[in-house]
Design an enzyme around this catalytic site. Structure first.
Site, mmCIF file in Angstrom:
data_model
loop_
_atom_site.group_PDB
_atom_site.id
_atom_site.type_symbol
_atom_site.label_atom_id
_atom_site.label_comp_id
_atom_site.label_asym_id
_atom_site.label_seq_id
_atom_site.Cartn_x
_atom_site.Cartn_y
_atom_site.Cartn_z
ATOM 1 N N LYS A 145 0.837 -1.196 0.000
ATOM 2 C CA LYS A 145 0.000 0.000 0.000
ATOM 3 C C LYS A 145 0.884 1.262 0.000
ATOM 4 O O LYS A 145 2.096 1.165 0.210
ATOM 5 C CB LYS A 145 -0.922 -0.059 1.211
ATOM 6 C CG LYS A 145 -1.915 -1.233 1.159
ATOM 7 C CD LYS A 145 -2.761 -1.262 2.427
ATOM 8 C CE LYS A 145 -3.831 -2.324 2.357
ATOM 9 N NZ LYS A 145 -4.703 -2.272 3.559
ATOM 10 N N GLU A 200 -9.854 -10.294 -7.696
ATOM 11 C CA GLU A 200 -8.914 -9.176 -7.590
ATOM 12 C C GLU A 200 -7.835 -9.247 -8.680
ATOM 13 O O GLU A 200 -7.450 -8.214 -9.237
ATOM 14 C CB GLU A 200 -8.260 -9.169 -6.200
ATOM 15 C CG GLU A 200 -9.262 -8.797 -5.112
ATOM 16 C CD GLU A 200 -8.702 -8.974 -3.699
ATOM 17 O OE1 GLU A 200 -7.507 -9.282 -3.549
ATOM 18 O OE2 GLU A 200 -9.490 -8.813 -2.747
ATOM 19 N N HIS A 231 -1.734 -5.475 1.389
ATOM 20 C CA HIS A 231 -3.005 -6.154 1.135
ATOM 21 C C HIS A 231 -2.719 -7.580 0.678
ATOM 22 O O HIS A 231 -1.760 -7.808 -0.074
ATOM 23 C CB HIS A 231 -3.789 -5.439 0.025
ATOM 24 C CG HIS A 231 -4.954 -6.248 -0.472
ATOM 25 N ND1 HIS A 231 -6.147 -6.319 0.214
ATOM 26 C CD2 HIS A 231 -5.078 -7.073 -1.540
ATOM 27 C CE1 HIS A 231 -6.967 -7.150 -0.437
ATOM 28 N NE2 HIS A 231 -6.342 -7.621 -1.503
ATOM 29 N N ASN A 264 -1.734 -0.100 7.378
ATOM 30 C CA ASN A 264 -1.265 -1.472 7.658
ATOM 31 C C ASN A 264 -0.446 -2.089 6.509
ATOM 32 O O ASN A 264 -0.329 -3.309 6.402
ATOM 33 C CB ASN A 264 -2.416 -2.364 8.126
ATOM 34 C CG ASN A 264 -3.499 -2.521 7.086
ATOM 35 O OD1 ASN A 264 -3.387 -2.008 5.963
ATOM 36 N ND2 ASN A 264 -4.547 -3.254 7.412
ATOM 37 N N TYR A 298 -12.473 -2.728 -3.147
ATOM 38 C CA TYR A 298 -13.048 -2.787 -1.791
ATOM 39 C C TYR A 298 -14.571 -2.658 -1.843
ATOM 40 O O TYR A 298 -15.150 -1.936 -1.051
ATOM 41 C CB TYR A 298 -12.448 -1.679 -0.926
ATOM 42 C CG TYR A 298 -11.062 -1.978 -0.383
ATOM 43 C CD1 TYR A 298 -10.721 -3.244 0.103
ATOM 44 C CD2 TYR A 298 -10.096 -0.971 -0.302
ATOM 45 C CE1 TYR A 298 -9.451 -3.500 0.616
ATOM 46 C CE2 TYR A 298 -8.823 -1.229 0.216
ATOM 47 C CZ TYR A 298 -8.516 -2.494 0.678
ATOM 48 O OH TYR A 298 -7.265 -2.750 1.203
HETATM 49 P P1 IDP Z 1 -7.835 -6.987 5.158
HETATM 50 O O1 IDP Z 1 -7.031 -5.889 4.490
HETATM 51 O O2 IDP Z 1 -7.040 -7.628 6.275
HETATM 52 O O3 IDP Z 1 -8.408 -7.995 4.186
HETATM 53 P P2 IDP Z 1 -10.469 -5.696 5.394
HETATM 54 O O4 IDP Z 1 -11.454 -5.876 6.531
HETATM 55 O O5 IDP Z 1 -10.844 -6.218 4.050
HETATM 56 O O6 IDP Z 1 -9.074 -6.294 5.901
HETATM 57 O O7 IDP Z 1 -10.179 -4.141 5.305
HETATM 58 C C1 IDP Z 1 -9.509 -3.609 4.210
HETATM 59 C C2 IDP Z 1 -8.620 -2.487 4.665
HETATM 60 O O8 IDP Z 1 -9.422 -1.420 5.156
HETATM 61 C C3 IDP Z 1 -7.697 -2.825 5.835
HETATM 62 O O9 IDP Z 1 -6.529 -3.515 5.441
HETATM 63 C C4 IDP Z 1 -7.389 -1.454 6.367
HETATM 64 O O10 IDP Z 1 -6.434 -0.781 5.551
HETATM 65 C C5 IDP Z 1 -8.726 -0.742 6.194
HETATM 66 N N1 IDP Z 1 -9.532 -0.805 7.407
HETATM 67 C C6 IDP Z 1 -10.225 -1.862 7.888
HETATM 68 N N2 IDP Z 1 -10.846 -1.553 9.035
HETATM 69 C C7 IDP Z 1 -10.534 -0.255 9.289
HETATM 70 C C8 IDP Z 1 -10.883 0.658 10.329
HETATM 71 O O11 IDP Z 1 -11.605 0.333 11.282
HETATM 72 N N3 IDP Z 1 -10.363 1.922 10.236
HETATM 73 C C9 IDP Z 1 -9.569 2.316 9.215
HETATM 74 N N4 IDP Z 1 -9.225 1.491 8.199
HETATM 75 C C10 IDP Z 1 -9.700 0.225 8.242
#
Ligand code: IDP
Length: 161
Positions: free
Chosen positions: A20, A137, A126, A123, A60
């Site tokens: 990312k 994807e 992805h 984080n 997303y």
């Molecule tokens: P993943 O990336 O582990 O598959 P997902 O639930 O699909 O997790 O969420 C996608 C991305 O959205 C996360 O990696 C993170 O960057 C962001 N995200 C998820 N939950 C939150 C939140 O509560 N606050 C801010 N960003 C979030």
């Protein structure tokens, strides 16, 4: 051959991994690629992309209604991402383990997120979360011609062929 291989993991299984914008800015691309190479997976596609809002909302699509989506969009379009397709047995599930929990607070040390991040909003990486998600994807981010089927010269040291 089908009878012989049924029940064995699909050595051609593929997943989408993306570094990312925060990971690119922090110069973590090499270390992340290194982890997947070291594990034994095969890189079959790679490119750097400035993501559009449209592509992101398709990627997303399940998160579009979430309250954090606007900030997620801002983050993910803030700079280039490095998007890759990796191949190998159980690569989808194993990559999720290597990447770690969505929330870095919960991510184990030794995972990408557990080693390089402290907050869910940044984080670093992805990874597709299922076989079906990976297929969707990969089609969204890559054209078939940009994924290369190449023979690994020492594949026999990674898996029985
Ligand atoms: P993943 O990336 O582990 O598959 P997902 O639930 O699909 O997790 O969420 C996608 C991305 O959205 C996360 O990696 C993170 O960057 C962001 N995200 C998820 N939950 C939150 C939140 O509560 N606050 C801010 N960003 C979030």
């Amino acid at each position: 051959l089908c009878l012989l291989t049924s029940g064995l993991p699909d050595v051609r299984e593929r997943t989408l991994i993306a570094v990312k914008p925060d990971g690119v800015q922090r110069r973590l691309v090499g270390q992340i690629i290194h982890r997947f190479e070291q594990r034994g997976f095969k890189l079959v596609g790679l490119k750097m992309v400035q993501v559009s809002e449209d592509l992101l909302s398709q990627h997303y699509r399940e998160l579009r209604a979430k309250p954090f989506y606007p900030s997620l969009q801002h983050y993910m379009t803030s700079g280039p991402v490095v998007v890759m397709v990796w191949e190998g047995p159980n690569v989808v599930q194993t990559s999720r383990k290597m990447v770690g929990h969505t929330n870095p607070t919960e991510a184990q040390a030794g995972t990408v997120r557990g080693d390089f991040s402290v907050h869910v909003s940044r984080n670093v990486v992805h990874a597709s979360d299922s076989l079906e998600g990976a297929r969707r994807e990969i089609q969204l981010w890559f054209q078939g011609k940009d994924l290369l089927n190449w023979e690994c010269c020492n594949q026999g040291n990674m898996m029985e062929d």
